[in-house]
Design a protein around this motif. Sequence first.
Motif, PDB file in Angstrom:
ATOM      1  N   LEU A 169      -4.877  26.804 -46.099  1.00 59.00           N
ATOM      2  CA  LEU A 169      -6.194  26.265 -46.066  1.00 59.00           C
ATOM      3  C   LEU A 169      -6.010  25.057 -46.951  1.00 59.00           C
ATOM      4  CD1 LEU A 169      -8.646  29.274 -45.831  1.00 59.00           C
ATOM      5  CD2 LEU A 169      -8.379  27.456 -44.340  1.00 59.00           C
ATOM      6  N   LEU A 170      -5.297  25.102 -48.215  1.00 53.41           N
ATOM      7  CA  LEU A 170      -5.122  24.169 -48.901  1.00 53.41           C
ATOM      8  C   LEU A 170      -4.282  22.940 -48.390  1.00 53.41           C
ATOM      9  CD1 LEU A 170      -4.244  26.169 -52.084  1.00 53.41           C
ATOM     10  CD2 LEU A 170      -6.374  25.122 -51.397  1.00 53.41           C
ATOM     11  N   ARG A 171      -3.517  23.172 -47.270  1.00 56.89           N
ATOM     12  CA  ARG A 171      -2.645  22.163 -46.773  1.00 56.89           C
ATOM     13  C   ARG A 171      -2.810  21.545 -45.550  1.00 56.89           C
ATOM     14  NH1 ARG A 171       3.247  24.758 -47.561  1.00 56.89           N
ATOM     15  NH2 ARG A 171       3.961  22.589 -47.431  1.00 56.89           N
ATOM     16  N   THR A 172      -3.550  22.137 -44.685  1.00 57.94           N
ATOM     17  CA  THR A 172      -4.070  21.658 -43.432  1.00 57.94           C
ATOM     18  C   THR A 172      -5.417  22.220 -42.737  1.00 57.94           C
ATOM     19  OG1 THR A 172      -3.358  21.450 -41.041  1.00 57.94           O
ATOM     20  CG2 THR A 172      -2.602  23.281 -42.480  1.00 57.94           C
ATOM     21  N   PRO A 173      -6.329  21.421 -42.249  1.00 60.75           N
ATOM     22  CA  PRO A 173      -7.345  21.991 -41.818  1.00 60.75           C
ATOM     23  C   PRO A 173      -7.274  22.867 -40.352  1.00 60.75           C
ATOM     24  CG  PRO A 173      -7.150  19.679 -41.140  1.00 60.75           C
ATOM     25  CD  PRO A 173      -6.054  20.008 -42.090  1.00 60.75           C
ATOM     26  N   LEU A 174      -5.955  22.705 -39.951  1.00 61.75           N
ATOM     27  CA  LEU A 174      -5.598  23.604 -38.698  1.00 61.75           C
ATOM     28  C   LEU A 174      -5.725  25.157 -39.161  1.00 61.75           C
ATOM     29  CD1 LEU A 174      -2.326  21.813 -37.379  1.00 61.75           C
ATOM     30  CD2 LEU A 174      -4.737  21.894 -36.194  1.00 61.75           C
ATOM     31  N   ALA A 175      -5.449  25.436 -40.289  1.00 56.63           N
ATOM     32  CA  ALA A 175      -5.485  27.012 -40.699  1.00 56.63           C
ATOM     33  C   ALA A 175      -7.033  27.401 -40.765  1.00 56.63           C
ATOM     34  CB  ALA A 175      -4.929  27.045 -42.308  1.00 56.63           C
ATOM     35  N   ALA A 206      -0.794  32.329 -32.543  1.00 54.16           N
ATOM     36  CA  ALA A 206      -0.351  31.102 -32.249  1.00 54.16           C
ATOM     37  C   ALA A 206      -1.130  30.044 -33.014  1.00 54.16           C
ATOM     38  CB  ALA A 206      -0.496  30.591 -30.754  1.00 54.16           C
ATOM     39  N   ALA A 207      -2.311  30.168 -33.296  1.00 50.83           N
ATOM     40  CA  ALA A 207      -3.118  29.364 -33.971  1.00 50.83           C
ATOM     41  C   ALA A 207      -2.701  29.129 -35.511  1.00 50.83           C
ATOM     42  CB  ALA A 207      -4.596  29.522 -34.024  1.00 50.83           C
ATOM     43  N   VAL A 208      -2.128  30.390 -36.170  1.00 53.57           N
ATOM     44  CA  VAL A 208      -1.891  30.454 -37.385  1.00 53.57           C
ATOM     45  C   VAL A 208      -0.414  29.934 -37.522  1.00 53.57           C
ATOM     46  CG1 VAL A 208      -1.233  32.070 -39.243  1.00 53.57           C
ATOM     47  CG2 VAL A 208      -3.138  32.636 -37.967  1.00 53.57           C
ATOM     48  N   GLY A 209       0.291  30.230 -36.636  1.00 55.36           N
ATOM     49  CA  GLY A 209       1.858  29.498 -36.578  1.00 55.36           C
ATOM     50  C   GLY A 209       1.802  28.181 -36.422  1.00 55.36           C
ATOM     51  N   THR A 210       0.899  27.519 -35.754  1.00 56.88           N
ATOM     52  CA  THR A 210       0.750  26.133 -35.547  1.00 56.88           C
ATOM     53  C   THR A 210       0.416  25.451 -36.974  1.00 56.88           C
ATOM     54  OG1 THR A 210      -0.074  26.270 -33.349  1.00 56.88           O
ATOM     55  CG2 THR A 210      -0.535  24.318 -34.496  1.00 56.88           C
ATOM     56  N   ALA A 211      -0.569  26.198 -37.582  1.00 53.66           N
ATOM     57  CA  ALA A 211      -0.961  25.627 -38.882  1.00 53.66           C
ATOM     58  C   ALA A 211       0.404  25.759 -39.924  1.00 53.66           C
ATOM     59  CB  ALA A 211      -1.982  26.371 -39.538  1.00 53.66           C
TER      60      ALA A 211
END
Length: 238
Positions: A169-175, A206-211
């Motif tokens: 969460l600190l690195r990308t909004p994708l998380a 897959a969503a976590v892995g993408t982040a």
Amino acid sequence: MGRFGAASVAAGVSRAAYEGLRRLGSREPRWERTNHAGRAVGLYAGPATALGAAAGTAAAGAGAGGAAGVLAVLGAGACGAYDDAYGDHRRGFRAHLAALRSGEVTSGAVKLFGIGAAGLVAGALLKERPLDKVLAGVVVAGTAHLVNLVDVRPGRAGLVVLGLSAPGLLRTPLAAAPVGAVAAVLGDDLAERTMLGDTGAHALGAAVGTAIAASNGRLGLAVHAAGLVAAAAYAEIR
């Protein structure tokens, strides 16, 4: 859109889809499974969180990362849904590959190759160099597999998704997308009213892995990929 917005979209879509599916499928046996304690629970959380995670990932944007994430989530969720609908008792890659050598295409083989392909395409969108593309693909597909592996008790997969996503969460909004999606149904999962099933576990993973893949360079990708491969190998032999 920022992290809060992406998480809100994911949570809102997941909850709305969950409630809608629960009303539509309340009298359909195909929407029910027996859990570890012998209780009948609904599978509504699976497709609901897959849709929520995809919507939250799209809302997060992040350029190619958003497109890669949506593709990975929907691809992994679709393969998981196939297994939820047509899966059998066999577990582990070896069993499914052995069946494939005999000419039988099992649901596990569909997941193995389908999620693997979705992960590699996502990795190709996320990274520029060939090795990084492959490593990112392994991280996306491997995380989808890991979350599904731990989905053996109420709430466990959801809690793992939150734990794996929190640092990102600190690195990308994708998380934020998997966080919002799983938070919307976690209470019902813990209360044994629903379960993620393969659809939700693979899509969220897959969503976590993408982040993870989007926010790491080659060294980070290699470390994560090695850990995921080791976890998968351990699951095969234990």
